[in-house]
Design a protein around this motif. Structure first.
Motif, short mmCIF file in Angstrom:
data_model
loop_
_atom_site.label_atom_id
_atom_site.label_comp_id
_atom_site.label_asym_id
_atom_site.label_seq_id
_atom_site.Cartn_x
_atom_site.Cartn_y
_atom_site.Cartn_z
N GLY A 90 0.78 -1.23 0.00
CA GLY A 90 0.00 0.00 0.00
C GLY A 90 0.81 1.28 0.00
N ARG A 91 2.12 1.17 -0.25
CA ARG A 91 2.92 2.40 -0.25
C ARG A 91 2.50 3.29 -1.42
N PRO A 92 2.22 4.58 -1.16
CA PRO A 92 1.79 5.48 -2.23
C PRO A 92 2.88 5.73 -3.27
N ALA A 93 2.47 5.91 -4.51
CA ALA A 93 3.41 6.08 -5.61
C ALA A 93 4.33 7.27 -5.41
N HIS A 94 3.80 8.37 -4.85
CA HIS A 94 4.61 9.59 -4.73
C HIS A 94 5.73 9.44 -3.70
N THR A 95 5.73 8.35 -2.90
CA THR A 95 6.78 8.14 -1.90
C THR A 95 7.89 7.23 -2.40
N MET A 96 7.82 6.81 -3.67
CA MET A 96 8.79 5.83 -4.19
C MET A 96 9.62 6.41 -5.32
N ARG A 97 10.94 6.16 -5.26
CA ARG A 97 11.87 6.49 -6.33
C ARG A 97 12.74 5.26 -6.56
N PRO A 98 13.18 5.02 -7.79
CA PRO A 98 14.02 3.83 -8.06
C PRO A 98 15.32 3.85 -7.28
N ILE A 99 15.78 2.67 -6.92
CA ILE A 99 17.09 2.47 -6.30
C ILE A 99 17.98 1.92 -7.40
N ALA A 100 18.69 2.82 -8.10
CA ALA A 100 19.35 2.42 -9.34
C ALA A 100 20.78 2.92 -9.49
N ARG A 101 21.15 3.96 -8.80
CA ARG A 101 22.46 4.56 -9.02
C ARG A 101 23.49 3.99 -8.06
N PRO A 102 24.51 3.28 -8.56
CA PRO A 102 25.55 2.76 -7.66
C PRO A 102 26.48 3.89 -7.21
N PRO A 103 27.23 3.65 -6.12
CA PRO A 103 27.19 2.46 -5.26
C PRO A 103 25.91 2.40 -4.44
N PHE A 104 25.71 1.22 -3.83
CA PHE A 104 24.51 0.97 -3.04
C PHE A 104 24.89 0.84 -1.56
N TYR A 105 23.91 1.13 -0.72
CA TYR A 105 24.19 1.22 0.72
C TYR A 105 23.11 0.49 1.51
N GLY A 106 23.47 0.10 2.73
CA GLY A 106 22.50 -0.52 3.61
C GLY A 106 23.00 -0.62 5.04
N TYR A 107 22.08 -0.82 5.95
CA TYR A 107 22.44 -1.07 7.34
C TYR A 107 21.32 -1.85 8.00
N GLU A 108 21.68 -2.64 9.00
CA GLU A 108 20.67 -3.38 9.75
C GLU A 108 20.10 -2.48 10.82
N TRP A 109 18.79 -2.53 10.98
CA TRP A 109 18.17 -1.75 12.05
C TRP A 109 18.73 -2.19 13.38
N ALA A 110 18.93 -1.25 14.27
CA ALA A 110 19.64 -1.51 15.52
C ALA A 110 18.75 -2.02 16.64
N GLN A 111 17.46 -2.31 16.35
CA GLN A 111 16.53 -2.60 17.44
C GLN A 111 16.69 -1.49 18.49
N LEU A 112 16.58 -0.26 17.99
CA LEU A 112 16.89 0.94 18.78
C LEU A 112 15.77 1.20 19.77
N LEU A 113 16.04 1.01 21.05
CA LEU A 113 15.04 1.16 22.09
C LEU A 113 15.07 2.56 22.68
N MET A 114 13.98 3.32 22.48
CA MET A 114 13.85 4.59 23.19
C MET A 114 13.66 4.32 24.68
N THR A 115 12.75 3.38 24.97
CA THR A 115 12.56 2.96 26.36
C THR A 115 11.73 1.69 26.39
N THR A 116 11.71 1.06 27.54
CA THR A 116 10.79 -0.05 27.76
C THR A 116 9.56 0.49 28.48
N LEU A 117 8.42 -0.20 28.29
CA LEU A 117 7.14 0.30 28.79
C LEU A 117 6.44 -0.70 29.71
N GLY A 118 7.21 -1.51 30.35
CA GLY A 118 6.64 -2.44 31.32
C GLY A 118 7.62 -2.62 32.46
N GLY A 119 7.10 -2.97 33.60
CA GLY A 119 7.97 -3.17 34.76
C GLY A 119 7.16 -3.48 35.99
#
Length: 504
Positions: A418-447
């Motif tokens: 369901g991603r809208p067309a206006h939010t997408m551009r081709p990924i075509a120009r090298p070099p290419f890049y990436g990173y794994e999400w860090a499971q970045l915790l702002m905070t925990t919400l239970g205790g």
């Protein structure tokens, strides 16, 4: 073990909840000490590096219904929701009283462009924060489809914008003025109980030496969550490689101490994560804001979400419901055009939140090149090479990029996610890049499970005499929350805890 001193109320932690508890207890006539695990330079918990937004609804009944709706199928007690709604509605008025005391004397965070006196209150909206990130035509309320969202969900701030520790600095000014005994570098190791199980004090490590501080009336735990405790994150959140976004001292100390004396836990599965990146050797990571030339994929190299859906303080709409964002291992992929379009993070000058920006003072490079050189972002000359370096399926990623580029060039909305067309551009120009999400915790919400009086309770619902809790160590949020609700809860139950401890 040496018994050093006796106070009426011992408060552990000096974030928003701890300061609110201490000031309220003193106002009620109690002799108070505040124990802070870290140095003055690192004190303040997550409150210090948050967006400095507090929740303060104008309609108490509607706010109570809103909290129940935000809790979804993870219901909370009516009495707790009622206390939350009542006291959060009083947050702004209480803060205005403190502002009068602190006027003209609140210190400024380094780099803060704000020129006011640190006590002028304003309101902004969720939409304002999204526009800052380049989102077009955003909704004004963060959870505008949830019952009760119009109870007063504007972002209450100082100076008309977020960050720069403004609220915490005002609270700390009032704490300093109060004459309350504040002890830094004092790590509380465990609680002290009498033969009947009532909490009567704490064991403290001060420079390695252990001693006991006694509490005639009560101990308030305001030690924050466990976002910086990998073992607890694995056990309770099912996240194997977390990176904290906030204070690295939030290691779940208060939760474990309370468990030791019989406290029950409440919704320990819940947390607030953000799209983000790990930055070793820093102990914390930074939130990121990918755009039109970015996709997110799983270990098979295939897309699994609509990347344009905003993260709403740890949750987003997925499969027709609010769920953890991301909740699963995920990798962000982009090309040279995206790298050159601007930094992956909002610069500190515009959004001074998070430990890396606020305390470590890291400035992200404008073209992301410094972060590539540091190895935080992986670079490759081909999609297959990038996948290999990121340890994800090369054939899957190549097929996904080909399919995604065709979709982006067609001008059609994404038929799968369901991603809208206006939010997408081709990924075509090298070099290419990436990173794994860090499971970045702002905070925990239970205790720690608490009741409407901010008392810690045992697994049978009975209060543990003399033990109170507030803030993320005992969050009121069993599922969703919006901006300002974290600090709103901390201030509200900090006052409840401090007042009840002082009058016990």
């Amino acid at each position: 073990m040496a018994h050093e001193a006796t106070f009426d109320v011992v408060v552990v932690g000096m974030g928003g909840a701890g300061i609110a508890a201490a000031l309220t207890a003193q106002e009620a006539g109690a002799n108070v000490v505040v124990l802070e695990k870290t140095s003055p330079d690192h004190a303040g918990g997550n409150s210090r590096v948050s967006g400095q937004v507090w929740f303060s609804p104008h309609d108490v009944d509607l706010a109570q219904r809103h909290l129940h709706a935000m809790s979804w199928q993870f219901s909370i007690a009516d009495e707790l929701a009622a206390a939350w709604a009542r006291e959060t509605s009083r947050n702004t008025q209480w803060l205005k009283g403190l502002a009068e005391q602190a006027r003209g004397r609140v210190p400024r965070d380094t780099g803060d462009p704000y020129t006011g006196d640190g006590t002028d209150f304003a309101q902004i909206s969720w939409g304002d924060t999204l526009r800052l990130q380049g989102v077009q035509n955003p909704p004004e309320d963060e959870y505008d489809e949830v019952e009760g969202h119009d109870c007063g969900s504007d972002y209450n701030v100082i100076g008309g914008s977020m960050g720069f520790s403004r609220l915490w600095l005002m609270l700390k000014t009032c704490l300093d003025d109060s004459g309350i005994d504040v002890r830094y570098n004092n790590e509380v190791l465990r609680l002290v109980a009498d033969p009947d199980g009532a909490i009567t004090g704490v064991v403290v490590s001060d420079g390695g030496a252990e001693h006991v501080l006694m509490a005639r009336r009560g101990v308030v735990l305001a030690t924050g969550g466990f976002a910086a405790n990998p073992e607890m994150a694995r056990n309770y959140l099912r996240l194997p490689n977390v990176t904290p976004w906030g204070n690295p001292a939030c290691t779940g100390d208060g939760i474990r101490m309370a468990q030791k004396v019989g406290a029950d836990l409440s919704h320990p599965y819940n947390y607030m994560a953000m799209p983000g990146i790990a930055m070793p050797p820093y102990g914390t990571g930074q939130d990121t804001m990918p755009g039109a030339r970015f996709i997110n994929v799983g270990a098979d190299g295939r897309r699994l979400v609509d990347e344009s859906v905003p993260n709403r303080h740890g949750k987003s709409i997925q499969r027709g419901m609010f769920d953890f964002d991301p909740g699963v291992p995920m990798w962000t992929i982009f090309d040279e055009e995206a790298r050159l379009a601007g930094p992956l993070v909002i610069p500190r000058a515009f959004f001074a939140v998070g430990w890396i920006r606020q305390i470590e003072g890291y400035e992200w490079s404008l073209d992301n090149s410094a972060e590539i050189e540091r190895g935080w972002i992986t670079r490759a000359d081909s999609i297959a090479e990038l996948a290999d370096k990121l340890n994800i399926d090369p054939k899957g990623l190549e097929a996904e990029i080909e399919q995604y580029n065709a979709l982006a060039e067609s001008g059609s909305d994404d038929p799968v996610f369901g991603r809208p067309a206006h939010t997408m551009r081709p990924i075509a120009r090298p070099p290419f890049y990436g990173y794994e999400w860090a499971q970045l915790l702002m905070t925990t919400l239970g205790g720690i499970r608490k009741d409407e009086h901010a008392r810690a309770v045992d697994p049978f619902g009975a209060p543990i005499p003399g033990l109170y809790c507030a803030g993320d160590v005992s969050s009121s949020y069993s599922w969703c929350l919006s901006g300002g609700m974290g600090l709103g809860d901390a201030l509200a139950f900090g006052r409840i805890a401090g007042g009840n401890a002082a009058s016990r």
